[in-house]
Design a protein around this motif. Structure first.
Motif, PDB file in Angstrom:
ATOM      1  N   HIS A 195       0.808  -1.229   0.000  1.00  0.00           N
ATOM      2  CA  HIS A 195       0.000   0.000   0.000  1.00  0.00           C
ATOM      3  C   HIS A 195       0.837   1.273   0.000  1.00  0.00           C
ATOM      4  O   HIS A 195       0.322   2.339  -0.341  1.00  0.00           O
ATOM      5  CB  HIS A 195      -0.951   0.022   1.202  1.00  0.00           C
ATOM      6  N   GLU A 204      -6.720   7.446   4.442  1.00  0.00           N
ATOM      7  CA  GLU A 204      -7.676   6.743   3.583  1.00  0.00           C
ATOM      8  C   GLU A 204      -8.142   5.418   4.180  1.00  0.00           C
ATOM      9  O   GLU A 204      -9.299   5.057   4.066  1.00  0.00           O
ATOM     10  CB  GLU A 204      -7.049   6.479   2.207  1.00  0.00           C
ATOM     11  N   LYS A 205      -7.224   4.671   4.779  1.00  0.00           N
ATOM     12  CA  LYS A 205      -7.550   3.334   5.267  1.00  0.00           C
ATOM     13  C   LYS A 205      -7.748   3.275   6.784  1.00  0.00           C
ATOM     14  O   LYS A 205      -7.968   2.204   7.332  1.00  0.00           O
ATOM     15  CB  LYS A 205      -6.458   2.352   4.844  1.00  0.00           C
TER      16      LYS A 205
END
Length: 120
Positions: free
Chosen positions: A34, A63-64
């Motif tokens: 990632h 984002e995650k």
């Protein structure tokens, strides 16, 4: 201590050791798939600066919804494994991974391990 309690205690110790290694692998995989590899493909060179890394890490963290501390452990682990090298102001990928970068291939963590361990 009864035999049953002793068995449970031993089993717990083994499970926690196994969990520790599984967590390290998960953190390395997270960092590689990632953050590091997408960053390398984006900038199209086999090295990156700490600033580039931090920008990408912070973006993925937002984002995650992954804590930065978890990712930091993954980066250290990649360094220890020799997948990422640190030289002064830069981080670089292992030289055996450069052909994948040139081909802009999607490179998963398992393939990375096979490549850097191979004797080619």
């Amino acid at each position: 201590m009864t035999i049953e309690k002793h068995r449970n205690k031993s089993h717990t110790a083994i499970a926690s050791r196994k969990g520790k290694y599984a967590t390290s692998t998960e953190n390395r995989r997270l960092m590689w798939e990632h953050i590091v590899w997408p960053l390398v493909l984006k900038i199209n060179r086999n090295y990156f600066t700490p600033q580039e890394y931090h920008e990408r890490r912070d973006q993925v963290s937002r984002e995650k919804n992954i804590p930065i501390t978890k990712m930091a452990g993954g980066m250290v682990s990649l360094l220890v494994k020799g997948i990422i090298l640190q030289d002064g102001k830069y981080y670089s990928i292992h030289y055996k991974l450069i052909p994948y970068m040139r081909k802009r291939a999607q490179l998963d963590y398992e393939t990375v391990l096979k490549e850097i361990r191979s004797k080619k």
